[in-house]
Design an enzyme around this catalytic site. Structure first.
Site, mmCIF file in Angstrom:
data_model
loop_
_atom_site.group_PDB
_atom_site.id
_atom_site.type_symbol
_atom_site.label_atom_id
_atom_site.label_comp_id
_atom_site.label_asym_id
_atom_site.label_seq_id
_atom_site.Cartn_x
_atom_site.Cartn_y
_atom_site.Cartn_z
ATOM 1 N N CYS A 1 18.713 3.882 27.394
ATOM 2 C CA CYS A 1 19.870 4.410 28.126
ATOM 3 C C CYS A 1 19.964 3.881 29.542
ATOM 4 O O CYS A 1 20.924 4.178 30.259
ATOM 5 C CB CYS A 1 19.818 5.928 28.089
ATOM 6 S SG CYS A 1 19.704 6.494 26.381
ATOM 7 N N HIS B 1 21.500 11.026 36.009
ATOM 8 C CA HIS B 1 21.388 10.742 34.587
ATOM 9 C C HIS B 1 21.845 11.991 33.831
ATOM 10 O O HIS B 1 22.636 11.885 32.910
ATOM 11 C CB HIS B 1 19.956 10.351 34.248
ATOM 12 C CG HIS B 1 19.806 9.840 32.860
ATOM 13 N ND1 HIS B 1 20.578 8.816 32.362
ATOM 14 C CD2 HIS B 1 19.001 10.230 31.833
ATOM 15 C CE1 HIS B 1 20.239 8.592 31.097
ATOM 16 N NE2 HIS B 1 19.302 9.441 30.748
ATOM 17 N N GLU C 1 14.790 15.564 36.880
ATOM 18 C CA GLU C 1 15.611 14.760 37.777
ATOM 19 C C GLU C 1 15.907 15.520 39.078
ATOM 20 O O GLU C 1 15.898 14.936 40.172
ATOM 21 C CB GLU C 1 16.914 14.342 37.080
ATOM 22 C CG GLU C 1 17.703 13.299 37.890
ATOM 23 C CD GLU C 1 18.880 12.706 37.121
ATOM 24 O OE1 GLU C 1 19.206 13.221 36.029
ATOM 25 O OE2 GLU C 1 19.458 11.715 37.618
ATOM 26 N N LYS D 1 28.329 12.900 32.472
ATOM 27 C CA LYS D 1 28.062 13.035 31.025
ATOM 28 C C LYS D 1 28.559 14.369 30.497
ATOM 29 O O LYS D 1 28.719 14.535 29.286
ATOM 30 C CB LYS D 1 26.574 12.879 30.734
ATOM 31 C CG LYS D 1 26.058 11.452 30.900
ATOM 32 C CD LYS D 1 24.626 11.311 30.432
ATOM 33 C CE LYS D 1 24.092 9.909 30.633
ATOM 34 N NZ LYS D 1 23.698 9.658 32.043
ATOM 35 N N HIS E 1 27.000 11.091 26.280
ATOM 36 C CA HIS E 1 26.013 10.106 26.717
ATOM 37 C C HIS E 1 26.306 8.769 26.032
ATOM 38 O O HIS E 1 26.119 8.634 24.824
ATOM 39 C CB HIS E 1 24.622 10.621 26.364
ATOM 40 C CG HIS E 1 23.506 9.824 26.950
ATOM 41 N ND1 HIS E 1 23.707 8.641 27.629
ATOM 42 C CD2 HIS E 1 22.171 10.045 26.977
ATOM 43 C CE1 HIS E 1 22.543 8.165 28.023
ATOM 44 N NE2 HIS E 1 21.596 8.995 27.646
ATOM 45 N N PHE F 1 14.711 6.088 27.209
ATOM 46 C CA PHE F 1 13.511 6.306 26.388
ATOM 47 C C PHE F 1 12.584 5.115 26.591
ATOM 48 O O PHE F 1 13.021 3.962 26.600
ATOM 49 C CB PHE F 1 13.882 6.394 24.905
ATOM 50 C CG PHE F 1 14.529 7.703 24.515
ATOM 51 C CD1 PHE F 1 14.401 8.842 25.295
ATOM 52 C CD2 PHE F 1 15.231 7.796 23.321
ATOM 53 C CE1 PHE F 1 14.983 10.046 24.909
ATOM 54 C CE2 PHE F 1 15.817 8.997 22.921
ATOM 55 C CZ PHE F 1 15.690 10.120 23.714
#
Lengths: 415, 96
Positions: A163, A303, A314, A335, A340, A401
């Site tokens: 991502c 994110h 985060e 998002k 996403h 990831f």
């Protein structure tokens, strides 16, 4: 090192099929999520996604070309074209040897892989793989197609970091321009994973929201009842140029790239570091690279995927890096509206961050219903409605990831 | 008309239908896969020189012919199928 500016934008998102429609959706606080139409999802744990709507590649290219491309490449071609035209490059003679393409995709041609395998397993065992199977599937092919389309002979490849992929693409393009390797790039990213293996795969990880009774409110970053991310798809493109190149051709300048950060969690393949170590490092690296102090950042496009653990780590990282300044700036997760976009998220959120600077408007984090006591209420998460403010500089985070962290600083252009 | 004459006429009609059927299927596959206009698909048109096919397109065309007409075209024979007319001739001779 040379200065690098953004002169063109393109977007194809669950909120709309152009930059203008995308931005309108963001400031209206619309959700792009709805029941899945791409396939019969009635037996899937998650039955909704944020799909691109009303898009037909044959409106943009001839059928023979369209047929040879996976949807992720269609999204690349169309967003790049919008950015190219937006930058006025069609009216300018480009030195192709000084122009490149760096594209991001986390997965590449998943649709193509799935359908080719399916027909093999349903067949008589004699392989009848299509000769375009490999070039349709491979995740670098969008960059290749774009170089052919525009005659760009400079650096050309795809970045893959889940991502974070398209932020990595933007950062690499930024670096090559400031180092003097090239003058101009088409960069960005695209992803098309709203299909059976995409949904079932993320479902199996328990990564997706399963709020099937209310898709539009399922992506709710920082809400107490967030239950996973909403799978999105689409693409976004940016034209980056050296400042000199942009000025010489009289280009309109949206913003400047101030700097960028890279780091790894070195912790777990999918879970974020609980104290946000990698996220802390990446934002520090980006600020240092940009030569900015925390008080000079007005907006962080996080994110913020709406997963229980990711959102927590985060915010911890933002507090680590920004201290008291964490309470002064705006934070939002777009998002909440787009879902996403995986490997395209960095590019789509770069566009949102740049337009926040241009318009002096911070897009919201929608779908906030219940405060989560884990978050310090003094942090302005821009819940539910956009906020007007002068954005001198914005930080855009994406994490992937594998523990890949990326952060890009966009700042208002000043001669 | 004698019964045997009738049979001969009927048979030749069937064969003709069979032939034009193959030709029209071949043409429609070419139109579909190469994205060309139907009137460009003349018997002497070469896939690569006239109809814009690259090497992968040519492989795909042969595979489509195999699928449509349920036969297997060996590589050494596939190499000789480079025009619309050659494809039709080969398939008329070999299709079941």
């Amino acid at each position: 090192m040379r200065r690098v500016v953004v002169t063109g934008l393109g977007a194809l998102t669950p909120l709309g099929n152009s930059v203008q429609d995308y931005w309108n959706g963001l400031v209206q606080g619309r959700s792009g999520a709805a029941p899945i139409t791409r396939f019969d999802a009635s037996k899937f744990r998650t039955q909704f996604a944020a799909e691109v709507k009303g898009f037909d590649p044959e409106n943009h290219m001839d059928r023979k070309e369209a047929r040879k491309m996976d949807p992720y490449t269609h999204y690349a071609m169309v967003t790049a074209e919008e950015a190219f035209m937006d930058a006025g490059l069609h009216q300018f003679k480009i030195d192709g040897e000084r122009a490149g393409v760096i594209w991001g995709s986390g997965i590449g041609g998943l649709y193509t892989v799935f359908h080719e395998f399916k027909s093999y397993f349903e067949g008589d065992g004699i392989p009848k793989f299509n000769p375009f199977f490999v070039p349709k599937m491979i995740s670098d092919i969008a960059a290749g197609y774009l170089s052919i389309q525009y005659g760009f002979h400079g650096p050309n490849y795809t970045t893959v970091s889940a991502c974070a992929s398209s932020n990595n693409a933007i950062i690499d393009a930024f670096n090559y321009i400031r180092w003097g390797v090239a003058d101009l790039f088409i960069t960005g990213g695209s992803e098309a994973a709203v299909n059976e293996p995409g949904v079932a795969g993320f479902n199996a990880m328990k990564a997706l929201s399963e709020r099937n009774d209310d898709p539009a409110t399922a992506s709710r970053p920082f809400d107490l009842n967030r239950d996973g991310f909403v799978l999105g798809e689409g693409g976004a493109a940016l034209i980056l140029e050296s400042l000199d190149h942009a000025l010489a051709r009289g280009a309109r300048i949206y913003a400047e790239i101030g700097g960028a950060g890279l780091s790894a969690d070195a912790h777990h393949i999918t879970a974020p570091h609980p104290e946000g170590l990698g996220a802390t490092l990446v934002m520090r690296n980006a600020l240092r690279d940009a030569g900015l102090v925390p008080s000079e950042i007005d907006y962080i496009n996080v994110h913020g995927t709406s997963t229980p653990l990711g959102d927590l780590s985060e915010i911890k990282a933002i507090q680590n890096v920004f201290g008291e300044d964490a309470y002064r700036l705006n934070v939002s997760s777009t998002k909440s509206m787009t879902g996403h976009l995986l490997g395209a998220a960095g590019a789509a959120e770069a566009v949102a961050s740049i337009l926040a600077i241009v318009h002096g408007t911070v897009p919201p984090t929608i779908n906030h219903f219940t405060d989560d006591p884990a978050f310090d209420p003094r942090i302005n998460l821009t819940f539910n409605a956009p906020q007007s403010r002068t954005v001198r500089a914005a930080l855009s985070n994406t994490f992937g990831f594998g523990g890949h962290n990326t952060s890009v600083v966009f700042k208002a252009y000043q001669a | 008309m004698k019964f045997t004459e009738f049979r001969v006429i009927l048979q030749s009609k069937l064969t003709q239908n069979h032939m034009s059927d193959i030709a029209s299927k071949v043409r429609s596959i070419i139109v579909d896969k190469l994205g060309v206009d139907e009137n460009e698909v003349t018997p002497e048109a070469s896939f690569t020189n006239d109809l814009g096919a690259d090497s992968l397109d040519t492989v795909e065309l042969i595979m489509e012919f195999e699928k449509e007409f349920n036969l297997s075209i060996p590589d050494d024979q596939a190499e000789n199928i480079q025009t619309v007319g050659q494809a039709i001739t080969y398939l008329e001779a070999n299709a079941k």
